[in-house]
Write a protein that holds these residues in place. Structure first.
Motif, PDB file in Angstrom:
ATOM      1  N   MET A 108       4.022   7.820   6.539  1.00  0.00           N
ATOM      2  CA  MET A 108       5.016   7.542   5.644  1.00  0.00           C
ATOM      3  C   MET A 108       5.378   6.072   5.594  1.00  0.00           C
ATOM      4  N   ILE A 109       5.332   5.257   6.796  1.00  0.00           N
ATOM      5  CA  ILE A 109       5.407   4.003   6.575  1.00  0.00           C
ATOM      6  C   ILE A 109       4.218   3.423   6.028  1.00  0.00           C
ATOM      7  N   GLY A 110       2.891   3.789   6.209  1.00  0.00           N
ATOM      8  CA  GLY A 110       1.931   3.110   5.575  1.00  0.00           C
ATOM      9  C   GLY A 110       1.939   3.665   3.970  1.00  0.00           C
ATOM     10  N   TRP A 111       2.235   4.800   3.505  1.00  0.00           N
ATOM     11  CA  TRP A 111       2.471   5.133   2.362  1.00  0.00           C
ATOM     12  C   TRP A 111       3.414   4.312   1.611  1.00  0.00           C
ATOM     13  N   ALA A 112       4.717   3.997   2.277  1.00  0.00           N
ATOM     14  CA  ALA A 112       5.679   3.230   1.621  1.00  0.00           C
ATOM     15  C   ALA A 112       5.306   1.709   1.394  1.00  0.00           C
ATOM     16  N   GLN A 113       4.482   1.365   2.212  1.00  0.00           N
ATOM     17  CA  GLN A 113       4.017  -0.032   2.258  1.00  0.00           C
ATOM     18  C   GLN A 113       2.966  -0.356   1.107  1.00  0.00           C
ATOM     19  N   LYS A 114       1.988   0.697   1.238  1.00  0.00           N
ATOM     20  CA  LYS A 114       1.024   0.768   0.226  1.00  0.00           C
ATOM     21  C   LYS A 114       1.457   0.694  -1.212  1.00  0.00           C
ATOM     22  N   GLN A 115       2.822   1.394  -1.232  1.00  0.00           N
ATOM     23  CA  GLN A 115       3.289   1.643  -2.735  1.00  0.00           C
ATOM     24  C   GLN A 115       4.270   0.419  -3.013  1.00  0.00           C
ATOM     25  N   GLY A 116       4.441  -0.545  -2.188  1.00  0.00           N
ATOM     26  CA  GLY A 116       5.016  -1.728  -2.385  1.00  0.00           C
ATOM     27  C   GLY A 116       6.529  -1.793  -1.992  1.00  0.00           C
ATOM     28  N   TYR A 117       6.892  -0.805  -1.255  1.00  0.00           N
ATOM     29  CA  TYR A 117       8.319  -0.744  -0.751  1.00  0.00           C
ATOM     30  C   TYR A 117       8.428  -1.727   0.167  1.00  0.00           C
ATOM     31  N   LYS A 118       9.751  -2.248   0.326  1.00  0.00           N
ATOM     32  CA  LYS A 118       9.947  -3.246   1.248  1.00  0.00           C
ATOM     33  C   LYS A 118      11.077  -2.901   2.304  1.00  0.00           C
ATOM     34  N   GLU A 119      10.869  -3.224   3.352  1.00  0.00           N
ATOM     35  CA  GLU A 119      11.637  -2.710   4.695  1.00  0.00           C
ATOM     36  C   GLU A 119      12.881  -3.781   4.523  1.00  0.00           C
ATOM     37  N   VAL A 120      14.029  -2.935   4.503  1.00  0.00           N
ATOM     38  CA  VAL A 120      15.468  -3.904   4.457  1.00  0.00           C
ATOM     39  C   VAL A 120      15.983  -3.496   5.793  1.00  0.00           C
ATOM     40  N   ASN A 121      17.388  -4.138   5.882  1.00  0.00           N
ATOM     41  CA  ASN A 121      18.008  -4.303   7.115  1.00  0.00           C
ATOM     42  C   ASN A 121      18.264  -2.825   7.737  1.00  0.00           C
ATOM     43  N   SER A 122      18.011  -2.555   8.951  1.00  0.00           N
ATOM     44  CA  SER A 122      18.053  -1.352   9.575  1.00  0.00           C
ATOM     45  C   SER A 122      19.382  -0.769   9.419  1.00  0.00           C
ATOM     46  N   PRO A 123      19.593   0.551   8.822  1.00  0.00           N
ATOM     47  CA  PRO A 123      21.026   1.097   8.935  1.00  0.00           C
ATOM     48  C   PRO A 123      21.655   1.551  10.096  1.00  0.00           C
ATOM     49  N   GLY A 124      20.799   1.457  10.969  1.00  0.00           N
ATOM     50  CA  GLY A 124      21.440   1.951  12.576  1.00  0.00           C
ATOM     51  C   GLY A 124      20.356   1.932  13.361  1.00  0.00           C
ATOM     52  N   PRO A 125      20.703   2.222  14.753  1.00  0.00           N
ATOM     53  CA  PRO A 125      19.757   2.288  15.976  1.00  0.00           C
ATOM     54  C   PRO A 125      18.459   3.111  15.556  1.00  0.00           C
ATOM     55  N   GLY A 126      17.288   2.714  15.884  1.00  0.00           N
ATOM     56  CA  GLY A 126      16.039   3.469  15.694  1.00  0.00           C
ATOM     57  C   GLY A 126      15.826   3.872  14.291  1.00  0.00           C
ATOM     58  N   LEU A 127      16.368   3.239  13.319  1.00  0.00           N
ATOM     59  CA  LEU A 127      16.204   3.717  11.859  1.00  0.00           C
ATOM     60  C   LEU A 127      15.364   2.491  11.126  1.00  0.00           C
ATOM     61  N   ARG A 128      14.680   2.715  10.159  1.00  0.00           N
ATOM     62  CA  ARG A 128      14.123   1.821   9.147  1.00  0.00           C
ATOM     63  C   ARG A 128      14.210   2.391   7.859  1.00  0.00           C
ATOM     64  N   LEU A 129      14.572   1.544   7.055  1.00  0.00           N
ATOM     65  CA  LEU A 129      14.695   1.878   5.499  1.00  0.00           C
ATOM     66  C   LEU A 129      13.876   1.093   4.784  1.00  0.00           C
ATOM     67  N   PHE A 130      13.246   1.754   3.752  1.00  0.00           N
ATOM     68  CA  PHE A 130      12.231   0.884   2.835  1.00  0.00           C
ATOM     69  C   PHE A 130      12.414   1.381   1.513  1.00  0.00           C
ATOM     70  N   LEU A 131      12.890   0.396   0.629  1.00  0.00           N
ATOM     71  CA  LEU A 131      13.265   0.351  -0.619  1.00  0.00           C
ATOM     72  C   LEU A 131      12.218  -0.013  -1.913  1.00  0.00           C
ATOM     73  N   ARG A 132      12.153   0.712  -2.878  1.00  0.00           N
ATOM     74  CA  ARG A 132      11.043   0.180  -4.022  1.00  0.00           C
ATOM     75  C   ARG A 132      11.635  -0.962  -4.673  1.00  0.00           C
TER      76      ARG A 132
END
Length: 132
Positions: A108-132
């Motif tokens: 899922m991380i690979g898909w998001a990055q390949k599609q140009g999604y950018k990681e933004v501030n973590s919303p909480g412990p252990g979480l990663r959020l990617f937005l287009r």
């Protein structure tokens, strides 16, 4: 004892705080649409739309590549090998990663990055959020 006294450290409070942070981040960036995640609790708690293919959380996703892809698509599910097929035609507003086994999140991380999604501030412990 300190955790018991501090309600911000209770799991329900941490989930709620992370959910609110996700909602704020999407609103601030004017990201509209469903979220792809193997952790639907955060999306539901935030009152945001969840991509239907992720409704079963990790339960179908972790074994779906062993099944016939046509069957997974028929039941409107998702598998690591079907990310392009399912998400490509109707991309999510965000991809939320966290608390699952690393091998499950890597595609899922690979898909998001390949599609140009950018990681933004973590919303909480252990979480990663990617937005287009």
């Amino acid at each position: 004892v300190a955790t018991v006294r501090n309600s911000e450290q209770w799991v329900p409070s941490m989930v709620r705080n992370a959910a609110l942070a996700i909602r704020r981040e999407l609103a601030n960036r004017k990201a509209i649409g469903p979220i792809a995640t193997l952790n639907p609790l955060y999306v539901i708690e935030a009152g945001l739309p969840l991509m239907p293919a992720f409704a079963s959380s990790i339960f179908l996703y972790r074994t779906a590549d062993q099944d016939d892809p046509a069957l997974i698509l028929q039941v409107k599910g998702i598998a690591p090998g079907l990310l392009d097929t399912v998400l490509g035609s109707d991309p999510p507003a965000a991809v939320l990663i966290g608390h699952e086994i690393e091998d499950l999140s890597r595609p899922m991380i690979g898909w998001a990055q390949k599609q140009g999604y950018k990681e933004v501030n973590s919303p909480g412990p252990g979480l990663r959020l990617f937005l287009r």
